[in-house]
Scaffold this motif. Structure first.
Motif, PDB file in Angstrom:
ATOM      1  N   ALA A  94      39.684  14.871   5.663  1.00 29.59           N
ATOM      2  CA  ALA A  94      39.985  16.305   5.650  1.00 29.59           C
ATOM      3  C   ALA A  94      38.810  17.074   6.243  1.00 29.59           C
ATOM      4  O   ALA A  94      37.657  16.657   6.127  1.00 29.59           O
ATOM      5  CB  ALA A  94      40.251  16.772   4.224  1.00 29.59           C
ATOM      6  N   PRO A  95      39.083  18.225   6.900  1.00 28.18           N
ATOM      7  CA  PRO A  95      38.012  18.992   7.560  1.00 28.18           C
ATOM      8  C   PRO A  95      37.206  19.837   6.559  1.00 28.18           C
ATOM      9  O   PRO A  95      37.064  21.046   6.707  1.00 28.18           O
ATOM     10  CB  PRO A  95      38.777  19.858   8.548  1.00 28.18           C
ATOM     11  N   VAL A  96      36.722  19.210   5.523  1.00 25.90           N
ATOM     12  CA  VAL A  96      35.880  19.870   4.547  1.00 25.90           C
ATOM     13  C   VAL A  96      34.615  19.051   4.395  1.00 25.90           C
ATOM     14  O   VAL A  96      34.600  17.847   4.690  1.00 25.90           O
ATOM     15  CB  VAL A  96      36.598  20.020   3.187  1.00 25.90           C
ATOM     16  N   PHE A  97      33.563  19.706   3.903  1.00 23.45           N
ATOM     17  CA  PHE A  97      32.277  19.023   3.874  1.00 23.45           C
ATOM     18  C   PHE A  97      31.617  19.208   2.502  1.00 23.45           C
ATOM     19  O   PHE A  97      31.493  20.325   1.992  1.00 23.45           O
ATOM     20  CB  PHE A  97      31.343  19.579   4.954  1.00 23.45           C
TER      21      PHE A  97
ATOM     22  N   GLN B 206      29.755  25.251   4.632  1.00 19.26           N
ATOM     23  CA  GLN B 206      29.349  25.947   5.860  1.00 19.26           C
ATOM     24  C   GLN B 206      28.209  25.228   6.572  1.00 19.26           C
ATOM     25  O   GLN B 206      28.063  25.352   7.813  1.00 19.26           O
ATOM     26  CB  GLN B 206      28.940  27.380   5.533  1.00 19.26           C
ATOM     27  N   THR B 207      27.388  24.481   5.841  1.00 18.74           N
ATOM     28  CA  THR B 207      26.254  23.770   6.451  1.00 18.74           C
ATOM     29  C   THR B 207      26.586  22.321   6.776  1.00 18.74           C
ATOM     30  O   THR B 207      25.703  21.530   7.099  1.00 18.74           O
ATOM     31  CB  THR B 207      25.038  23.806   5.502  1.00 18.74           C
ATOM     32  N   GLY B 208      27.885  22.013   6.690  1.00 17.87           N
ATOM     33  CA  GLY B 208      28.310  20.659   7.061  1.00 17.87           C
ATOM     34  C   GLY B 208      27.915  19.612   6.050  1.00 17.87           C
ATOM     35  O   GLY B 208      27.746  18.436   6.411  1.00 17.87           O
ATOM     36  N   GLY B 209      27.732  19.979   4.784  1.00 24.34           N
ATOM     37  CA  GLY B 209      27.378  19.015   3.745  1.00 24.34           C
ATOM     38  C   GLY B 209      25.913  18.653   3.760  1.00 24.34           C
ATOM     39  O   GLY B 209      25.523  17.609   3.211  1.00 24.34           O
ATOM     40  N   ASP B 210      25.080  19.485   4.370  1.00 24.92           N
ATOM     41  CA  ASP B 210      23.652  19.199   4.444  1.00 24.92           C
ATOM     42  C   ASP B 210      23.078  19.045   3.033  1.00 24.92           C
ATOM     43  O   ASP B 210      23.369  19.825   2.138  1.00 24.92           O
ATOM     44  CB  ASP B 210      22.937  20.332   5.186  1.00 24.92           C
ATOM     45  N   ILE B 211      22.275  18.025   2.845  1.00 27.82           N
ATOM     46  CA  ILE B 211      21.789  17.697   1.501  1.00 27.82           C
ATOM     47  C   ILE B 211      20.975  18.820   0.884  1.00 27.82           C
ATOM     48  O   ILE B 211      20.981  19.063  -0.334  1.00 27.82           O
ATOM     49  CB  ILE B 211      20.976  16.373   1.546  1.00 27.82           C
ATOM     50  N   GLU B 212      20.214  19.568   1.744  1.00 29.33           N
ATOM     51  CA  GLU B 212      19.403  20.645   1.202  1.00 29.33           C
ATOM     52  C   GLU B 212      20.251  21.752   0.592  1.00 29.33           C
ATOM     53  O   GLU B 212      19.816  22.470  -0.311  1.00 29.33           O
ATOM     54  CB  GLU B 212      18.495  21.239   2.287  1.00 29.33           C
ATOM     55  N   ALA B 213      21.470  21.901   1.089  1.00 27.82           N
ATOM     56  CA  ALA B 213      22.335  22.961   0.574  1.00 27.82           C
ATOM     57  C   ALA B 213      22.704  22.730  -0.887  1.00 27.82           C
ATOM     58  O   ALA B 213      23.011  23.666  -1.622  1.00 27.82           O
ATOM     59  CB  ALA B 213      23.598  23.060   1.424  1.00 27.82           C
ATOM     60  N   HIS B 214      22.660  21.468  -1.297  1.00 29.07           N
ATOM     61  CA  HIS B 214      23.025  21.163  -2.683  1.00 29.07           C
ATOM     62  C   HIS B 214      22.033  21.752  -3.674  1.00 29.07           C
ATOM     63  O   HIS B 214      22.373  21.951  -4.849  1.00 29.07           O
ATOM     64  CB  HIS B 214      23.129  19.651  -2.879  1.00 29.07           C
ATOM     65  N   PHE B 215      20.831  22.001  -3.236  1.00 34.58           N
ATOM     66  CA  PHE B 215      19.826  22.532  -4.158  1.00 34.58           C
ATOM     67  C   PHE B 215      20.148  23.970  -4.595  1.00 34.58           C
ATOM     68  O   PHE B 215      19.597  24.462  -5.576  1.00 34.58           O
ATOM     69  CB  PHE B 215      18.436  22.485  -3.511  1.00 34.58           C
ATOM     70  N   SER B 216      21.042  24.649  -3.861  1.00 38.27           N
ATOM     71  CA  SER B 216      21.426  26.003  -4.280  1.00 38.27           C
ATOM     72  C   SER B 216      22.075  25.985  -5.653  1.00 38.27           C
ATOM     73  O   SER B 216      21.981  26.956  -6.422  1.00 38.27           O
ATOM     74  CB  SER B 216      22.389  26.622  -3.256  1.00 38.27           C
TER      75      SER B 216
ATOM     76  N   THR C 111      28.265  28.080  -4.153  1.00 30.71           N
ATOM     77  CA  THR C 111      27.468  26.893  -3.804  1.00 30.71           C
ATOM     78  C   THR C 111      28.284  25.937  -2.922  1.00 30.71           C
ATOM     79  O   THR C 111      27.810  25.436  -1.895  1.00 30.71           O
ATOM     80  CB  THR C 111      27.030  26.164  -5.089  1.00 30.71           C
ATOM     81  N   GLY C 112      29.541  25.676  -3.344  1.00 32.02           N
ATOM     82  CA  GLY C 112      30.401  24.810  -2.539  1.00 32.02           C
ATOM     83  C   GLY C 112      30.653  25.395  -1.165  1.00 32.02           C
ATOM     84  O   GLY C 112      30.724  24.646  -0.160  1.00 32.02           O
ATOM     85  N   LEU C 113      30.793  26.714  -1.079  1.00 30.77           N
ATOM     86  CA  LEU C 113      31.026  27.356   0.218  1.00 30.77           C
ATOM     87  C   LEU C 113      29.815  27.180   1.126  1.00 30.77           C
ATOM     88  O   LEU C 113      29.961  26.875   2.332  1.00 30.77           O
ATOM     89  CB  LEU C 113      31.340  28.831   0.015  1.00 30.77           C
ATOM     90  N   ILE C 114      28.622  27.345   0.562  1.00 29.43           N
ATOM     91  CA  ILE C 114      27.401  27.171   1.365  1.00 29.43           C
ATOM     92  C   ILE C 114      27.294  25.725   1.857  1.00 29.43           C
ATOM     93  O   ILE C 114      26.927  25.458   3.015  1.00 29.43           O
ATOM     94  CB  ILE C 114      26.164  27.577   0.537  1.00 29.43           C
ATOM     95  N   ILE C 115      27.597  24.758   0.946  1.00 34.64           N
ATOM     96  CA  ILE C 115      27.540  23.338   1.337  1.00 34.64           C
ATOM     97  C   ILE C 115      28.534  23.068   2.470  1.00 34.64           C
ATOM     98  O   ILE C 115      28.221  22.374   3.455  1.00 34.64           O
ATOM     99  CB  ILE C 115      27.833  22.449   0.111  1.00 34.64           C
TER     100      ILE C 115
END
Length: 539
Positions: free
Chosen positions: A144-147, A95-105, A89-93
């Motif tokens: 840091a370059p993480v999202f 990879q999508t630049g912290g997009d809010i929809e990704a959090h629903f995974s 889940t964190g990897l998907i978030i």
């Protein structure tokens, strides 16, 4: 309310019962990790996150595979899989630049974890995702370059996510507890049903938390278990259930213990024992004979068995077997019935029908049956035989002088001498009165028949000592009829008539001798007194 107050008790019991579920769930979750790794690989080209995919996704999958291979079903594997889902889940978030929809995974993946039926996996996933958001989000806010979030307002966004996530996690936790209990009860049903299918009715399935009271199916299986035990106990004949794969007893009823057990015997002493070692078999191989015969079809066998309650008591037992193969475990139901009295009565009936009650020899009915078998062998297979008919000479004076008891004693002694003289496969019968018949089976040799007839006369002429201290001497006139393909008689009566004519000729020649039937004898008697009839005899 009870489940709300005590939702986490008996974890060790649940883990043990739910192990098959969770071993299967580990394999399914590993497949989900493979799918998530593929999803992350599909997202990687958009933001060039291949490095994150290699550093996080691939090692997570490899460790999950190792744990599934070496420790499937263990709590460690479950907790790792829960954290692995949140790692993806964190990897998907990211990879999508912290997009809010990704959090629903995260919501969806925690829902998948319900398949484990373990609230601890939901708790582990929640703790992991919170620490991920806290640590990585804080690093993002520091440049840091993480999202994690697509906004720089870290603390307020983090608090909002916690507020959204907690009710969902609480609901998932409670649902996992309910599913855990349901899975536990289902395993109880399966285990109890398997024991019943295996014939193991003596041992109850342990239920530690009163599930029987609340689970309808489990209660029904328990009732069925108890009813089968009641039916088995109420069967009046000795009954034993055997597993054929191990050849061990899985159950017996009270009637079996009463018949084959000692005075202080208990079911525990027999259940689980090897069938061949029970000590009830009269001869070595009796159990194997029952087992092998029943392997083909239900069978009824009779053999002698020892009753352990009385080691000197040997019972004739009829064993009816039913082979049950509806499941993978083959059961043999052995129903033993003591048929000693019935068999004795049947033997008594046969003796009355086919035995001469004075001498114990075959009677007229048995003689005719034996002649029918011998004639069938002659006509079908060319097997000749010899009929020897003898009529005692001097028997009437014994009756007149010493009485009928003495006459009966003479007949019994003569019968015993005849039985000792002939072979075991020959037939010796009392035709009636003082007439006896012997069939030399599969023997049509004329010379041998003459030798046998002479031995018969010699045996009969030996003095007979009566119980009254008197000694009597009698003789016999013997008639011989050969039944072969050259002179095959039409039926048993015709053969008896031939032997009877030869007896009359022996008496005419002076008694105490043997005469072989010849057609000239019959012609002479017909010329002298007309048609010849067989004299009436008394059974």
């Amino acid at each position: 309310m009870r489940r709300l107050i005590h939702p986490f008790r008996l974890e060790a019991t649940y883990d043990d019962r739910l192990l098959p579920y969770r071993q299967q769930a580990d394999r399914i979750m590993l497949g989900m990790c493979v799918f998530l790794l593929a999803v992350c690989a599909a997202i990687a080209p958009y933001n060039q996150t291949w490095g994150s995919w290699l550093l996080i996704g691939v090692p997570t999958l490899l460790v999950g595979g190792l744990l599934t291979w070496r420790a499937a079903g263990s709590l460690l594997t479950r907790l790792f899989m829960a954290c692995a889902f949140m790692a993806f889940t964190g990897l998907i978030i990211h990879q999508t630049g912290g997009d809010i929809e990704a959090h629903f995974s995260a919501f969806g993946l925690i829902g998948v974890l319900l398949y484990y039926r373990d609230w601890r996996t939901v708790a582990a996933a929640t703790v992991f995702i919170y620490f991920h958001h806290l640590l990585v989000g804080l690093a993002q806010s520091l440049g840091a370059p993480v999202f994690v979030f697509d906004t720089q307002a870290f603390w307020s966004t983090f608090a909002l996510h916690v507020a959204y996530f907690l009710p969902f996690v609480a609901m998932m936790g409670y649902l996992s507890i309910a599913l855990r209990r349901e899975g536990y009860e289902n395993r109880l049903v399966i285990e109890m049903a398997q024991k019943i299918a295996a014939g193991d009715l003596a041992h109850q399935v342990a239920v530690e938390d009163g599930s029987v009271v609340t689970h309808g199916l489990l209660r029904a299986v328990r009732i069925m278990h108890d009813r089968i035990l009641d039916i088995l106990a109420s069967i009046p004949t000795p009954t034993m259930v055997v597993r054929l794969d191990s050849e061990r007893v899985v159950n017996i009823n009270a009637a079996w213990l009463r018949t084959f057990g000692t005075a202080d015997a208990r079911p525990e002493g027999t259940i689980g024992a090897a069938v061949r070692d029970l000590g009830i078999w009269e001869r070595a191989g009796d159990w194997e004979r029952v087992r092998d015969a029943a392997s083909n079809a239900p069978v009824s066998l009779v053999f002698l068995a020892r009753a352990l309650a009385d080691q000197e008591c040997h019972r004739q037992v009829e064993v009816s077997t039913i082979l049950y193969e509806a499941s993978e475990i083959r059961l043999l139901i052995v129903v033993a019935e003591d048929v000693t009295l019935r068999r004795k009565a049947e033997q008594r009936m046969r003796d009355l029908a086919y035995r001469d009650m004075l001498t114990g020899l075959a009677n007229r009915a048995a003689l005719h049956d034996s002649l029918a078998v011998a004639l069938d062998g002659l006509h079908r297979h060319d097997r000749p035989f010899t009929l020897i008919l003898l009529d005692l000479d001097g028997f009437k004076p014994v009756n007149d002088t010493y009485g009928h008891d003495a006459g009966d004693e003479v007949l019994v002694i003569i019968a015993d001498r005849l039985q000792r003289l002939f072979r075991s496969n020959d037939v010796v019968a009392r035709l009636g009165g003082d007439e006896f018949v012997a069939i030399l089976t599969e023997d049509g040799d004329l010379a041998h028949a003459q030798v046998v007839a002479e031995r018969v006369i010699e045996a009969i002429e030996r003095p007979i000592a009566l119980r009254t201290a008197n000694t009597v001497t009698i003789s016999a006139s013997v008639g011989i009829a050969i039944a072969d393909t050259a002179a095959a008689p039409g039926d048993a009566d015709a053969l008896l008539k031939q032997a009877d004519l030869a007896v009359y000729e022996a008496k005419r020649r002076g008694k105490g001798c043997a005469v072989i039937h010849d057609p000239k004898i019959a012609d002479g008697w017909r010329a002298h007194q007309g048609a010849l009839e067989v004299r009436p005899s008394v059974n």
